[in-house]
Design an enzyme around this catalytic site. Structure first.
Site, PDB file in Angstrom:
ATOM      1  N   ASP A   7       5.285   9.633  17.451  1.00 43.49           N
ATOM      2  CA  ASP A   7       4.218   9.025  18.224  1.00 43.49           C
ATOM      3  C   ASP A   7       4.452   9.384  19.698  1.00 43.49           C
ATOM      4  OD1 ASP A   7       2.133   7.139  18.964  1.00 43.49           O
ATOM      5  OD2 ASP A   7       3.785   5.822  19.599  1.00 43.49           O
ATOM      6  N   ASP A   9       2.790   7.717  22.977  1.00 47.67           N
ATOM      7  CA  ASP A   9       2.876   6.625  23.961  1.00 47.67           C
ATOM      8  C   ASP A   9       3.746   5.491  23.424  1.00 47.67           C
ATOM      9  OD1 ASP A   9       1.043   8.304  25.142  1.00 47.67           O
ATOM     10  OD2 ASP A   9      -0.660   6.960  24.897  1.00 47.67           O
ATOM     11  N   THR A  49      -0.881  11.328  18.031  1.00 46.63           N
ATOM     12  CA  THR A  49      -1.212  10.224  18.932  1.00 46.63           C
ATOM     13  C   THR A  49      -2.670   9.809  18.794  1.00 46.63           C
ATOM     14  OG1 THR A  49      -1.241   9.598  21.290  1.00 46.63           O
ATOM     15  CG2 THR A  49      -1.519  11.928  20.805  1.00 46.63           C
ATOM     16  N   ASN A  50      -2.878   8.494  18.650  1.00 47.48           N
ATOM     17  CA  ASN A  50      -4.232   7.948  18.705  1.00 47.48           C
ATOM     18  C   ASN A  50      -4.685   7.961  20.161  1.00 47.48           C
ATOM     19  OD1 ASN A  50      -4.209   7.308  15.979  1.00 47.48           O
ATOM     20  ND2 ASN A  50      -4.125   5.094  16.277  1.00 47.48           N
ATOM     21  N   CYS A  88      -5.993  11.939  17.746  1.00 47.13           N
ATOM     22  CA  CYS A  88      -7.256  11.428  17.212  1.00 47.13           C
ATOM     23  C   CYS A  88      -8.076  10.910  18.375  1.00 47.13           C
ATOM     24  CB  CYS A  88      -7.005  10.298  16.210  1.00 47.13           C
ATOM     25  SG  CYS A  88      -8.523   9.362  15.888  1.00 47.13           S
ATOM     26  N   CYS A 105      -8.268  10.266  10.694  1.00 47.23           N
ATOM     27  CA  CYS A 105      -7.078  10.652  11.466  1.00 47.23           C
ATOM     28  C   CYS A 105      -6.512   9.536  12.322  1.00 47.23           C
ATOM     29  CB  CYS A 105      -7.334  11.918  12.294  1.00 47.23           C
ATOM     30  SG  CYS A 105      -8.855  12.008  13.232  1.00 47.23           S
ATOM     31  N   ARG A 106      -7.298   8.510  12.632  1.00 47.57           N
ATOM     32  CA  ARG A 106      -6.752   7.435  13.463  1.00 47.57           C
ATOM     33  C   ARG A 106      -5.704   6.667  12.671  1.00 47.57           C
ATOM     34  NH1 ARG A 106      -7.401   4.211  17.841  1.00 47.57           N
ATOM     35  NH2 ARG A 106      -7.211   1.977  17.527  1.00 47.57           N
ATOM     36  N   ASP A 132       6.167   3.213  17.632  1.00 45.10           N
ATOM     37  CA  ASP A 132       6.442   1.873  18.160  1.00 45.10           C
ATOM     38  C   ASP A 132       5.469   0.818  17.647  1.00 45.10           C
ATOM     39  OD1 ASP A 132       4.342   3.045  19.769  1.00 45.10           O
ATOM     40  OD2 ASP A 132       4.680   1.455  21.253  1.00 45.10           O
TER      41      ASP A 132
END
Ligand SMILES: [Mg+2]
Ligand SMILES: [Zn+2]
Length: 186
Positions: A7, A9, A49-50, A88, A105-106, A132
């Site tokens: 991930d 962030d 990453t979303n 995403c 994809c989210r 996280d």
């Protein structure tokens, strides 16, 4: 190939809400070493990453690319490498019509991991996901990887929240500890 899905962030860099300026992009000091160790062990490093800020009109697609180029340069200076980035840009309540969708994809959907697996010939069952938030764990489990929750970013508070889904394989302080765990649990 085996991969570690990271991930972005709160895991690789500081959680900054909707990150839309480079001066708000702050690396965790241990992230470069962690990535380099995983590179050397032969794992592909795939950042996923979303970025619903794109659908919400807060973050531009161009900035997402700029941020990822910045991350790659910073890693390269420390002898580390991300092999691929997936983001995403969607959200069901976005204001950008073309991105207002309940996509595959989210995260917690595993679409980014599955696409990376197809693109890069990744064996998901021998791979790991690090993030996280529970949605990182859920996406990783849905894709068939082993999962690590880190306590950076939202992780420390996430760890204290109840949840019904399956637990991650391990919960550790940060991405450096995640790398160490992965390297000792191959
Ligand atoms: Mg995160
Ligand atoms: Zn999406």
């Amino acid at each position: 190939m085996r991969a570690v899905f990271l991930d972005r962030d709160g895991t690789l860099i500081e959680e900054a809400g909707y990150l839309e300026r480079l001066d708000r992009l702050i690396f965790f000091p241990f992230a470069v070493d962690a990535v380099r160790q995983l590179n050397r062990a032969g794992f592909l490093i795939v950042v996923n990453t979303n970025q619903s800020g794109v659908a919400r009109g807060i973050v531009s697609e161009e900035f997402v690319s700029i941020a990822h180029q910045h991350i790659s340069r910073r890693l390269q200076a420390g002898g580390a490498r991300v092999d691929a980035y997936y983001h995403c840009p969607h959200h069901p309540e976005g204001i950008v019509a073309s991105l207002r969708t309940a996509c595959e994809c989210r995260k917690p959907q595993p679409g980014m991991l599955r696409r990376a697996a197809a693109d890069l010939h990744i064996d998901l069952r021998r791979s790991f996901s690090v993030g996280d938030r529970w949605h990182d764990v859920d996406a990783g489990q849905a894709a068939g990887t082993r999962t690590v929750l880190v306590r950076t970013g939202h992780g420390a508070s996430v760890e204290r929240t109840r949840r019904d889904g399956p637990a991650p394989d391990v919960i550790v302080d940060n991405v450096a500890a995640a790398a160490a765990w992965i390297l000792t649990n191959p």
